[in-house]
Design a protein around this motif. Structure first.
Motif, PDB file in Angstrom:
ATOM      1  N   ARG A 228      -6.404 -31.747 -81.173  1.00 26.08           N
ATOM      2  CA  ARG A 228      -6.211 -31.841 -82.619  1.00 26.08           C
ATOM      3  C   ARG A 228      -4.851 -32.485 -82.947  1.00 26.08           C
ATOM      4  O   ARG A 228      -4.734 -33.297 -83.877  1.00 26.08           O
ATOM      5  CB  ARG A 228      -6.268 -30.429 -83.232  1.00 26.08           C
ATOM      6  CG  ARG A 228      -7.621 -29.744 -83.086  1.00 26.08           C
ATOM      7  CD  ARG A 228      -8.681 -30.438 -83.948  1.00 26.08           C
ATOM      8  NE  ARG A 228      -9.939 -29.719 -83.890  1.00 26.08           N
ATOM      9  CZ  ARG A 228     -10.871 -29.942 -82.996  1.00 26.08           C
ATOM     10  NH1 ARG A 228     -10.664 -30.898 -82.085  1.00 26.08           N
ATOM     11  NH2 ARG A 228     -11.993 -29.270 -82.995  1.00 26.08           N
ATOM     12  N   GLU A 231      -5.124 -36.123 -82.370  1.00 26.20           N
ATOM     13  CA  GLU A 231      -5.865 -36.751 -83.471  1.00 26.20           C
ATOM     14  C   GLU A 231      -4.962 -36.908 -84.697  1.00 26.20           C
ATOM     15  O   GLU A 231      -4.975 -37.951 -85.381  1.00 26.20           O
ATOM     16  CB  GLU A 231      -7.093 -35.909 -83.808  1.00 26.20           C
ATOM     17  CG  GLU A 231      -8.176 -35.928 -82.729  1.00 26.20           C
ATOM     18  CD  GLU A 231      -9.346 -35.061 -83.091  1.00 26.20           C
ATOM     19  OE1 GLU A 231      -9.290 -34.391 -84.153  1.00 26.20           O
ATOM     20  OE2 GLU A 231     -10.350 -35.053 -82.335  1.00 26.20           O
ATOM     21  N   ALA A 232      -4.158 -35.845 -84.996  1.00 26.95           N
ATOM     22  CA  ALA A 232      -3.239 -35.949 -86.137  1.00 26.95           C
ATOM     23  C   ALA A 232      -2.185 -37.036 -85.904  1.00 26.95           C
ATOM     24  O   ALA A 232      -1.832 -37.792 -86.813  1.00 26.95           O
ATOM     25  CB  ALA A 232      -2.574 -34.589 -86.365  1.00 26.95           C
ATOM     26  N   GLU A 233      -1.673 -37.105 -84.684  1.00 27.78           N
ATOM     27  CA  GLU A 233      -0.673 -38.132 -84.356  1.00 27.78           C
ATOM     28  C   GLU A 233      -1.269 -39.534 -84.490  1.00 27.78           C
ATOM     29  O   GLU A 233      -0.630 -40.463 -85.004  1.00 27.78           O
ATOM     30  CB  GLU A 233      -0.172 -37.896 -82.928  1.00 27.78           C
ATOM     31  CG  GLU A 233       0.984 -38.793 -82.520  1.00 27.78           C
ATOM     32  CD  GLU A 233       2.252 -38.467 -83.272  1.00 27.78           C
ATOM     33  OE1 GLU A 233       3.155 -39.328 -83.337  1.00 27.78           O
ATOM     34  OE2 GLU A 233       2.362 -37.326 -83.781  1.00 27.78           O
ATOM     35  N   ALA A 234      -2.513 -39.634 -84.008  1.00 31.33           N
ATOM     36  CA  ALA A 234      -3.175 -40.940 -84.130  1.00 31.33           C
ATOM     37  C   ALA A 234      -3.401 -41.308 -85.589  1.00 31.33           C
ATOM     38  O   ALA A 234      -3.241 -42.464 -86.000  1.00 31.33           O
ATOM     39  CB  ALA A 234      -4.507 -40.907 -83.373  1.00 31.33           C
ATOM     40  N   LYS A 235      -3.759 -40.274 -86.387  1.00 29.46           N
ATOM     41  CA  LYS A 235      -3.969 -40.527 -87.802  1.00 29.46           C
ATOM     42  C   LYS A 235      -2.660 -40.943 -88.479  1.00 29.46           C
ATOM     43  O   LYS A 235      -2.620 -41.897 -89.293  1.00 29.46           O
ATOM     44  CB  LYS A 235      -4.523 -39.263 -88.470  1.00 29.46           C
ATOM     45  CG  LYS A 235      -4.875 -39.436 -89.941  1.00 29.46           C
ATOM     46  CD  LYS A 235      -6.039 -40.419 -90.126  1.00 29.46           C
ATOM     47  CE  LYS A 235      -6.472 -40.491 -91.577  1.00 29.46           C
ATOM     48  NZ  LYS A 235      -7.542 -41.483 -91.783  1.00 29.46           N
ATOM     49  N   ALA A 236      -1.564 -40.233 -88.095  1.00 28.54           N
ATOM     50  CA  ALA A 236      -0.266 -40.591 -88.684  1.00 28.54           C
ATOM     51  C   ALA A 236       0.168 -41.998 -88.270  1.00 28.54           C
ATOM     52  O   ALA A 236       0.670 -42.786 -89.083  1.00 28.54           O
ATOM     53  CB  ALA A 236       0.785 -39.565 -88.268  1.00 28.54           C
ATOM     54  N   THR A 237      -0.049 -42.332 -87.010  1.00 26.29           N
ATOM     55  CA  THR A 237       0.306 -43.673 -86.526  1.00 26.29           C
ATOM     56  C   THR A 237      -0.500 -44.737 -87.247  1.00 26.29           C
ATOM     57  O   THR A 237       0.002 -45.820 -87.605  1.00 26.29           O
ATOM     58  CB  THR A 237       0.069 -43.764 -85.020  1.00 26.29           C
ATOM     59  OG1 THR A 237       0.809 -42.722 -84.369  1.00 26.29           O
ATOM     60  CG2 THR A 237       0.503 -45.100 -84.476  1.00 26.29           C
ATOM     61  N   GLU A 238      -1.776 -44.416 -87.471  1.00 24.04           N
ATOM     62  CA  GLU A 238      -2.631 -45.375 -88.192  1.00 24.04           C
ATOM     63  C   GLU A 238      -2.118 -45.592 -89.608  1.00 24.04           C
ATOM     64  O   GLU A 238      -2.056 -46.735 -90.104  1.00 24.04           O
ATOM     65  CB  GLU A 238      -4.068 -44.860 -88.202  1.00 24.04           C
ATOM     66  CG  GLU A 238      -5.036 -45.797 -88.895  1.00 24.04           C
ATOM     67  CD  GLU A 238      -6.449 -45.231 -88.928  1.00 24.04           C
ATOM     68  OE1 GLU A 238      -7.335 -45.888 -89.516  1.00 24.04           O
ATOM     69  OE2 GLU A 238      -6.653 -44.113 -88.364  1.00 24.04           O
ATOM     70  N   LEU A 239      -1.729 -44.472 -90.273  1.00 26.26           N
ATOM     71  CA  LEU A 239      -1.215 -44.608 -91.635  1.00 26.26           C
ATOM     72  C   LEU A 239       0.086 -45.404 -91.648  1.00 26.26           C
ATOM     73  O   LEU A 239       0.321 -46.244 -92.543  1.00 26.26           O
ATOM     74  CB  LEU A 239      -1.000 -43.217 -92.239  1.00 26.26           C
ATOM     75  CG  LEU A 239      -2.265 -42.375 -92.496  1.00 26.26           C
ATOM     76  CD1 LEU A 239      -1.894 -40.988 -93.013  1.00 26.26           C
ATOM     77  CD2 LEU A 239      -3.170 -43.090 -93.505  1.00 26.26           C
TER      78      LEU A 239
END
Length: 325
Positions: A228, A231-239
């Motif tokens: 999880r 996934e959050a880190e990936a989401k933050a990196t994407e943003l």
């Protein structure tokens, strides 16, 4: 004179009749002999047999009787001498045979039982004679009853009353019994210890299994948490990447602030660091954190907004300045 003679004749007749009447008691039978030869058996009750021609030969007891076997010493198969006594129960079934087929019936039965008792017990070990009384009684009954059938006698029971080994053998048997019981106690104690160890090992096994299952569940939860977090880190990196593509220069401040905070945390947790000196100004960290907040606002809003300049650094108040100035 004639009257006296008649009275004598009547008295003789009455005496003859009285001597000819045989009253047999219940439980007995009398053998009747005619001039010394057996003819019949008188049953219990009233019987009439002419006197001088018939006479009572033997009075036979037809009830069940008992003969006590006196104590005697017998040598067993393993050369142990024991003292034995017993009893014999018998009943006469044929009065004529009991009266004329054997002389002194009681002595004959006693001697027959004694000799067979020696034979039976002499063929057995001491332990067998002490533990197999029923077998001894059965063998004696079969042998003695078969031998007395020709005498018109039925042997109903043969019982060994007492078997007395010598004192030294009794002491040895006591020590043997004590050793055997101690052996059983040791065996039971060993079995109890073994069962206890088995149960203890089983409990440890179950404990380890449960502990391993707990570690597996914890590892699964940790992996899920890392998943999880990733996934959050990936989401933050994407943003952040999207914000950079849209021209927001403050998006880079996210990674810079993250590394900066991690570095400060390592300084704080170091066991050897007693005094921490920051080589950079604190205002840079505050500005970086402000950029992170602005980045978060831009990521959560639908329309992009112009970046807000960082706040001016706070002025440090002197020691002689008042709060209202």
């Amino acid at each position: 004179m004639a009257l006296i003679l008649s009275a004598i004749v009547v008295a003789l007749v009455l005496f003859y009749l009285m001597t000819s009447i045989k009253i047999v008691r219940q439980g007995y039978q009398y053998t009747i002999e005619h001039f010394g030869r057996f003819t019949t058996t008188a049953r219990p009750g009233f019987n009439f047999y002419p006197a001088f021609f018939y006479r009572v030969g033997r009075k036979i007891n037809m009830m069940e009787q008992v003969i006590d076997i006196p104590g005697q010493e017998i040598i067993t198969k393993d050369n142990a001498m024991v003292a034995v006594d017993g009893v014999v129960f018998f009943q006469v079934l044929d009065a004529a045979k009991a009266a004329y087929e054997v002389s002194e019936l009681y002595v004959a039965i006693l001697q027959l039982t004694t000799t067979n008792l020696r034979t039976v017990m002499g063929s057995m070990d001491l332990d067998e004679t002490l533990s197999k009384r029923d077998e001894i009684n059965a063998r004696l009954l079969a042998v003695v009853d078969h031998a007395t059938t020709a005498w018109g006698v039925k042997i109903t029971r043969v019982e060994v009353k007492d078997i007395r080994p010598p004192a030294d053998i009794v002491n040895a048997m006591g020590r043997q019994m004590k050793a055997e019981r101690e052996k059983r106690a040791n065996i039971l104690e060993a079995e109890g210890s073994r069962a206890s160890e088995i149960l203890r090992a089983e409990g440890q096994k179950q404990s380890k299994i449960l502990e391993a299952e707990g570690r597996r569940e914890a590892a699964y939860r940790d992996a899920e948490a890392r998943e999880r977090s990733a996934e959050a880190e990936a989401k933050a990196t994407e943003l952040v990447s999207v914000a950079i593509e849209q021209g927001s220069a403050q998006s880079l401040n996210y990674f810079i602030a993250q590394k900066y905070v991690e570095a400060i945390g390592k300084f704080a947790t170091s066991p050897n660091a007693k005094t921490i000196l920051f080589p950079v100004e604190a205002t840079q960290l505050i500005g970086t954190l402000g950029g992170i907040g602005e980045l978060a606002k831009q990521a959560l809003s639908d329309a992009p907004t112009a970046p807000t300049p960082p706040a001016p650094p706070a002025r440090v108040r002197g020691p002689f300045e008042q709060s209202g100035q």
